[in-house]
Design an enzyme around this catalytic site. Sequence first.
Site, PDB file in Angstrom:
ATOM      1  N   CYS A 171       0.840  -1.198   0.000  1.00 58.78           N
ATOM      2  CA  CYS A 171       0.000   0.000   0.000  1.00 58.78           C
ATOM      3  C   CYS A 171       0.873   1.245   0.000  1.00 58.78           C
ATOM      4  CB  CYS A 171      -0.928   0.010   1.206  1.00 58.78           C
ATOM      5  SG  CYS A 171      -0.052   0.221   2.780  1.00 58.78           S
ATOM      6  N   CYS A 220       3.310   1.633   2.782  1.00 55.82           N
ATOM      7  CA  CYS A 220       4.576   0.910   2.595  1.00 55.82           C
ATOM      8  C   CYS A 220       5.566   1.764   1.816  1.00 55.82           C
ATOM      9  CB  CYS A 220       4.330  -0.395   1.840  1.00 55.82           C
ATOM     10  SG  CYS A 220       3.190  -1.535   2.646  1.00 55.82           S
ATOM     11  N   ASP A 253       9.290  23.349 -35.309  1.00 58.60           N
ATOM     12  CA  ASP A 253      10.420  23.663 -36.179  1.00 58.60           C
ATOM     13  C   ASP A 253      10.016  23.256 -37.599  1.00 58.60           C
ATOM     14  OD1 ASP A 253      13.186  24.183 -36.947  1.00 58.60           O
ATOM     15  OD2 ASP A 253      13.328  22.006 -37.138  1.00 58.60           O
ATOM     16  N   ASP A 262      17.659  22.021 -32.081  1.00 52.73           N
ATOM     17  CA  ASP A 262      16.657  22.751 -31.306  1.00 52.73           C
ATOM     18  C   ASP A 262      16.762  22.485 -29.808  1.00 52.73           C
ATOM     19  OD1 ASP A 262      15.311  23.758 -33.684  1.00 52.73           O
ATOM     20  OD2 ASP A 262      14.690  21.694 -34.001  1.00 52.73           O
TER      21      ASP A 262
END
Length: 847
Positions: free
Chosen positions: A110, A113, A533, A739
């Site tokens: 869970c 934990c 681009d 880029d």
Amino acid sequence: MTFFKQLSGRSLPGPEGAPGTDPQTDSGAVIQMDLPVEGIHCAGCVATVEKALLDRPGVLDASVNLATGDGRVRFDPSRVSVEDLVESVERAGYEVRREQVTVGVGGMHCAGCVAGVEKAIRGVQGVAAVDVALATQEARITIVPGVVELGEVARAVEAAGYELQLADAGETAEDLFAKREQEREAESAELMRRFRWGVFLGLPVAVVGHAHLIPGLSGLSHDTMRALWWLSAILTIPIIGYVGRRFFTGAWQQARHGSSNMDTLVAVGTGAAWLYSTAVLVFPGFFPEGTAHPYFEAVAVVITLVVLGQALESRAKGRTSQALRRLMDLRPRTARVLRDGTEVEIPAEEVRHGDVVLVRPGERLPVDGEILEGLSAVDESMVTGESMPVEKGPGDEVVGGTINRSGAFRFRATRVGRETVLAQIVALVRDAQGSKPPIQRTVDRVASVFVPAVMAVAALAFLLWLTLGPEPQLNYAVVVGVTVLVIACPCALGLATPISIMVSVGRAAEHGILIRNGEALQRARRVNTVVLDKTGTVTRGEPALTDLVPRGGLAEGDLLRLAAAAESHSEHPLGKAIVSAARERGLELPGATGFKAEIGGGVEATVDGRVVLVGTEALLERHGVGGEGIRELRDEVETMTGLGKTPVLVAVDGSFAGLLGLADPVKDDSAAVIRALREEGLDVVLLTGDDERTARGVAGEVGIDRVFARVLPEQKAARVRDLQEEGRIVAMVGDGINDAPALAQADVGIAIGSGTDVAMEAADITLMGDSLDGVLKALRLSRATFRNIRQNLVGAFIYNTLGIPVAAGLLYPAFGILLSPVIAGTAMAFSSVTVVTNANRLRRVDV
């Protein structure tokens, strides 16, 4: 797997010889360690780093070795942590080398934990960061090498009641994944086996517990019922000891370390109910008249249902990793290579750089490489997401895991093992599946205090019913306390986000979309502006012949044949495009002699005894070519230029012979994808270094209104920043190399068309194919994922916020409704199954 050398935790003798003491500290413990500092080049660097470390309170001594780059530090760990020391060095402008390792964690059930494991790992000196994922059962740990070793981390996790699963020598990531899959399957099978025993043993207990509702049993005498209750008590012992043993052992481990989790809630709730019920049987006279009623059926049914829920959850979680499993299965187990001139078959992992690998039709490629001989069509859909096979020949790159569809060929191995594109994809997908978006960190903080808060609510509810409730008060108080503990499991809350991220990242990988982490996926859903681009993104990235206008009685084929023959020796991209166009049309090119190239002008050559000029109007004029033919086409030249095309003139034997138009053509699907992006409410911007006319021509062709032209690579990030300052959430789409600054500046950077050069560093999302369609799919998947996460979180939140008050008896005063522990157990068991099932719907979402 030795990553780190243990240096921390070593007590040093103080000035009077007392071990572990120092006159400048109050704690009595001093740690000495070596920080691996990068970027130290001179004595000035040494002085700067030493001063930065000594300025930290708690640092007793610091010395930096210029030759090795190590900074030796003595410090009081009660006053300063390793993370603080790293921060001091980095603020001074240097870097501390860190390494990241992903390991399995056993015993987690869970969100509580998760919080416990993260707390244990963070408590180890030298751990810089940790992310623990409940869905993948893994911990991603960032450490400072030379300060801590994994063994120490493993001991800390074990002390917290869990298990760190370290790799054995020689184990690969695929081996570990396969081992974990087998463990998960074994766990699911074991849980189902326990569930079946729970049904077998618990069914008679449930019948006895509800005898008053069953015709024929409701009239049994008190002595008979007491005998049946004793039978129920005996039958619930193996249910507790075998079917639900993991809850009680887990709760004990947590209690030993002063923490709590889901196991604590189930164990305390069912354990209290069993002890109360047994006490009713052993000491019936101790309880007030009418209150001596056992609840063995609640114990049996709750434990059995919770085990069923965990079994179904484990099975459903296994489906979320199917995409990663399929990726790992793409690499063949063996490869055929040439060794000393002989063809031999070896395990794929033994292929070395430079090996010549042989591939037959229908086989998968074991590693990446470059074709030496042979022609074939290769199915690269696993990389690009595009189904059409790609023609390959000598000099072309091929990728491991792809399928050779037709001819046989040989290729030289250039990337093997972890270097291959497939290995990088698998690593990226695994990291992304285990990463946490910001929303999950908030959930984890809530979950870390959830279990203690629930236990406090259960205790308060028990006391309120014991003092203010109706008769029999003790019975009601026990039922309410147990029900609150059982219904409040935070499993659904802890799984709500990571399970959706796992499925989404895996689904994206199947479409050739690599997502770096959950944070990128979360940001992508808010994008409202997409910056594209031009070259290589909207367009194909290389020139191609678009127009062919012959003059002087030449046919189109003759014009192209002569021009291509003249350009056959040219290295210019436009010349290569003309030659490529001729070959695509199947034209035989005659030999050319007397080749001359003029930089910025064009070429001259003799073809079939005819002098051919190919180039600009200025080139033709310098050779005395002019006249009406050129003037007649001037309007067409202007039109081409306005559309972003490059006009190329051709003259033969001193006479104008025609006009060629070349351009970087728009990709086939760019216009359709851009239209779809705009239909979804996104603004689309074109960003390019080309001139305004060319940019406007391409933008008009694909339907983009806003254009930034003549933007240098270093200026692209500034343009993205301008859009962000307008309040826009920007996704930048580029080639991932030129880029890179803009990709890093954008809220979401998307690298497209990287092919085998996976541009992962600057981008948040990498598209393995060249199509813009991946941008649309990534954004749609992001939105679908966070809709799914919202559904999960809202469901889990409603479940807990409504379930706990109802379990505590909120509805009883007004409506007489009191929740049974059995119903609470059913709801708790299936809440997490519902979350996992809902997340798995993402595997079928239409993107």
